[in-house]
Design a protein around this motif. Sequence first.
Motif, PDB file in Angstrom:
ATOM      1  N   LYS A   1      -0.192   6.686 -60.886  1.00 13.89           N
ATOM      2  CA  LYS A   1       0.576   5.651 -60.614  1.00 13.89           C
ATOM      3  C   LYS A   1       0.455   4.521 -61.780  1.00 13.89           C
ATOM      4  O   LYS A   1       1.563   4.142 -62.151  1.00 13.89           O
ATOM      5  N   LYS A   2      -0.635   4.297 -62.196  1.00 10.39           N
ATOM      6  CA  LYS A   2      -1.102   3.126 -63.233  1.00 10.39           C
ATOM      7  C   LYS A   2      -0.171   3.596 -64.591  1.00 10.39           C
ATOM      8  O   LYS A   2       0.284   2.613 -65.295  1.00 10.39           O
ATOM      9  N   LEU A   3      -0.487   4.738 -64.856  1.00  9.08           N
ATOM     10  CA  LEU A   3      -0.062   5.197 -66.283  1.00  9.08           C
ATOM     11  C   LEU A   3       1.104   5.933 -66.176  1.00  9.08           C
ATOM     12  O   LEU A   3       1.496   6.887 -67.377  1.00  9.08           O
ATOM     13  N   PHE A   4       1.962   5.922 -65.173  1.00  7.72           N
ATOM     14  CA  PHE A   4       3.288   6.488 -64.728  1.00  7.72           C
ATOM     15  C   PHE A   4       4.299   6.627 -66.290  1.00  7.72           C
ATOM     16  O   PHE A   4       4.907   7.678 -66.647  1.00  7.72           O
TER      17      PHE A   4
ATOM     18  N   LEU B   1      -6.386  -3.271 -65.544  1.00  6.97           N
ATOM     19  CA  LEU B   1      -6.392  -1.732 -66.086  1.00  6.97           C
ATOM     20  C   LEU B   1      -7.506  -1.156 -66.632  1.00  6.97           C
ATOM     21  O   LEU B   1      -7.571   0.037 -67.037  1.00  6.97           O
ATOM     22  N   LYS B   2      -8.608  -1.768 -66.945  1.00  5.94           N
ATOM     23  CA  LYS B   2      -9.814  -1.479 -67.545  1.00  5.94           C
ATOM     24  C   LYS B   2     -10.512  -0.175 -67.382  1.00  5.94           C
ATOM     25  O   LYS B   2     -10.636   0.694 -67.781  1.00  5.94           O
ATOM     26  N   PRO B   3     -10.466  -0.131 -65.882  1.00  4.15           N
ATOM     27  CA  PRO B   3     -10.932   1.060 -65.280  1.00  4.15           C
ATOM     28  C   PRO B   3     -10.200   2.471 -65.939  1.00  4.15           C
ATOM     29  O   PRO B   3     -10.676   3.622 -65.944  1.00  4.15           O
ATOM     30  N   TYR B   4      -9.057   2.242 -66.256  1.00 12.32           N
ATOM     31  CA  TYR B   4      -8.217   3.399 -67.082  1.00 12.32           C
ATOM     32  C   TYR B   4      -7.941   3.371 -68.389  1.00 12.32           C
ATOM     33  O   TYR B   4      -7.016   4.193 -68.894  1.00 12.32           O
ATOM     34  N   PHE B   5      -8.703   2.640 -69.148  1.00 13.64           N
ATOM     35  CA  PHE B   5      -8.388   2.295 -70.449  1.00 13.64           C
ATOM     36  C   PHE B   5      -8.780   3.689 -71.386  1.00 13.64           C
ATOM     37  O   PHE B   5      -8.074   3.940 -72.294  1.00 13.64           O
ATOM     38  N   LEU B   6      -9.806   4.352 -71.036  1.00 13.97           N
ATOM     39  CA  LEU B   6     -10.076   5.549 -71.597  1.00 13.97           C
ATOM     40  C   LEU B   6      -9.116   6.768 -71.423  1.00 13.97           C
ATOM     41  O   LEU B   6      -8.547   7.178 -72.377  1.00 13.97           O
ATOM     42  N   ASN B   7      -8.285   6.813 -70.238  1.00 13.90           N
ATOM     43  CA  ASN B   7      -7.216   7.623 -70.045  1.00 13.90           C
ATOM     44  C   ASN B   7      -6.005   7.108 -71.020  1.00 13.90           C
ATOM     45  O   ASN B   7      -5.327   8.075 -71.437  1.00 13.90           O
TER      46      ASN B   7
ATOM     47  N   LEU C   1      -6.218   5.626 -73.906  1.00 13.54           N
ATOM     48  CA  LEU C   1      -6.727   5.630 -75.160  1.00 13.54           C
ATOM     49  C   LEU C   1      -6.195   7.248 -75.601  1.00 13.54           C
ATOM     50  O   LEU C   1      -5.846   7.629 -76.607  1.00 13.54           O
ATOM     51  N   ARG C   2      -6.772   8.002 -74.527  1.00 17.79           N
ATOM     52  CA  ARG C   2      -6.724   9.494 -74.832  1.00 17.79           C
ATOM     53  C   ARG C   2      -5.133   9.825 -75.163  1.00 17.79           C
ATOM     54  O   ARG C   2      -4.695  10.810 -75.795  1.00 17.79           O
ATOM     55  N   LEU C   3      -4.345   9.417 -74.251  1.00 18.38           N
ATOM     56  CA  LEU C   3      -2.925   9.549 -74.201  1.00 18.38           C
ATOM     57  C   LEU C   3      -2.272   8.914 -75.485  1.00 18.38           C
ATOM     58  O   LEU C   3      -1.567   9.822 -76.046  1.00 18.38           O
TER      59      LEU C   3
ATOM     60  N   LEU D   1      -0.124  -1.412 -71.905  1.00 23.40           N
ATOM     61  CA  LEU D   1      -0.876  -1.347 -70.793  1.00 23.40           C
ATOM     62  C   LEU D   1      -2.499  -1.692 -71.279  1.00 23.40           C
ATOM     63  O   LEU D   1      -3.141  -2.140 -70.301  1.00 23.40           O
ATOM     64  N   LEU D   2      -2.789  -1.531 -72.535  1.00 17.96           N
ATOM     65  CA  LEU D   2      -4.273  -1.792 -72.845  1.00 17.96           C
ATOM     66  C   LEU D   2      -4.182  -3.484 -72.794  1.00 17.96           C
ATOM     67  O   LEU D   2      -5.359  -4.080 -72.872  1.00 17.96           O
ATOM     68  N   LEU D   3      -3.291  -4.211 -72.814  1.00 18.84           N
ATOM     69  CA  LEU D   3      -3.295  -5.449 -72.935  1.00 18.84           C
ATOM     70  C   LEU D   3      -3.520  -6.085 -71.344  1.00 18.84           C
ATOM     71  O   LEU D   3      -3.897  -7.307 -71.354  1.00 18.84           O
ATOM     72  N   ASP D   4      -3.498  -5.404 -70.368  1.00 24.95           N
ATOM     73  CA  ASP D   4      -3.425  -5.573 -69.143  1.00 24.95           C
ATOM     74  C   ASP D   4      -4.935  -5.369 -68.637  1.00 24.95           C
ATOM     75  O   ASP D   4      -5.737  -4.238 -68.454  1.00 24.95           O
ATOM     76  N   SER D   5      -5.864  -6.526 -68.631  1.00 26.13           N
ATOM     77  CA  SER D   5      -7.331  -6.428 -68.039  1.00 26.13           C
ATOM     78  C   SER D   5      -7.772  -5.765 -66.854  1.00 26.13           C
ATOM     79  O   SER D   5      -8.655  -4.938 -66.618  1.00 26.13           O
TER      80      SER D   5
END
Length: 548
Positions: A139-142, A169-175, A177-179, A163-167
């Motif tokens: 949902k978050k990275l759709f 979403l920090k739990p999803y930052f690694l996802n 960055l990988r993408l 999305l990386l500017l949205d704090s």
Amino acid sequence: MELTHASELAISHQLNVLIVDENEFVHHLLQSSLLDLNIERVSVCTNAYKAVKLCEKNYFHIVICAFNVKSDKDGFHLLEELKDKGYVDKRTVLIFLSSETSESLVNSIIELQPDDFWSKPLSQGKVTERLRYTLGVKKKLFTIFLAFDKKNYAKAIYFADRLLLDSSLKPYFLNILRLKGEAYLRLREFVEAETFYRSLLKSCQHSWVYTGFVNALLNQNKLDEIKDLLSTLVEKPDTRFATYDLLAQYYIDNKRYELAYEQIKLACELSPRNLERQRKLYELARLNGDFSGQYKASKNMVKFAKNSIHQSPVFELNMIRSCLDYANSMSDAQATSIFSDVEKAIKTMENSADTDDKITQLLWVIKARLCTAQGQEEKALNIVENHFSVRLSADVEDNLDKVKVYQELGLKEEMQDLYDVIAKQSEHDSLNNAAINGYIEQRVEHKTQQFSPRKLNQMAVEYYKKARYMSSAKCLEEAVLLSPKNNKFRISLLKVLIKLKEKDQHETKHLELAEETIEKLRYEQLSENDNEVYLQLKNRWQVNSMEN
């Protein structure tokens, strides 16, 4: 139907879920876990056939598939088919289940890129927790997943940066960055990818960061900069497979085919189900003259293509062809049983319901090759005159097989015409097919050589009996050149070279060739009997050299 907006994933009771597993207990446990998330629309099935039929009629937001779906095809082949047909994409929540966690299976599944891998037995609480998180990622990275599915990787990077500017979403930052890193690699922006991964390595030690960094540098031909890192990565279970795979492609691209072959063998051991990788193994084995390895790879392709979307008589044809190549690289005693295998395989294909006129034509070519290998040249010529089609194949492998018949029968004009066709075909082939193009170049280089390694060995034996040692050595030298992995030919060559020296019929090049052969055999893994013969010949050569 297509999933086009993240909001569709937010309405739990409208989500469609497909569960594919043979075990009804697993069905009940997963349905209970899904109910905990207010997900009610669940379809279950126990085999791949029904799963595909369900996907033809419905769009599934979540697919949970087990490996051990054995009634028709396994879960790996099923997911491969669902991806190929567009029923599963980056926007789908894809979960893989298995009670088996062997390294080869895990590596194979990783290549299909599921969102999660659950090991059986399952726990309802953990299933609910992990599914909630995975659904949250979708949902978050759709927007990024949608861009990937549309192959718009530049847009994926744009969305990732936003999305990386949205704090929150920090739990999803690694996802994210990988993408983003994957998008750089897909765009072949390797300089930007290197900078991205190099910066990330300062704070993140995940395996995908290392392999992404290595990928970026290898594609810039910066192997020397990461030699120490590569040595470390091939020792770690979570990075060695990807590292072997990347190195194999790097060496192929740089035409260092022996090194590429060693790496692809290791990669195939760790993830054997990928047919494209097995095809590379097949081509590199052939290019390096390892006909045993070529035959094994062809058998693996038949095995892993079975019940998959890739299944085709072509795999059986190539297995028979490579079996014949293997036999032609051997001595008479070794080849007899192999010829029997070829004859049985031909009959099996002829009796198969899948055998059409085209396959029948290709089998005639194989029969002609079998005749020449068994010294039945007149019978082979009769097949050429009465059963060979004048139409050329669009498949390089088909034409390569036919050119071998012309070459072995000394039909130079037909051989040259076909080589011209093959050369043009290879020019338009895939950039990733450097290995087969290298083999074609090799064949062209040896096109004046009419005889197979096996035939050359037969001739060498006859020359030796007649004390024509110079001719015997020449035949064996050519046999070794065409079949460099056959150590029996090398041992025979050493024996003849020693005889030349003892009879004082040698030239300087023969002395150098004997030393080179001794050194080569020194590092080979010889059978107990061959090693004993080699040591005796080596000692005989050294004594002979001291006396002179």
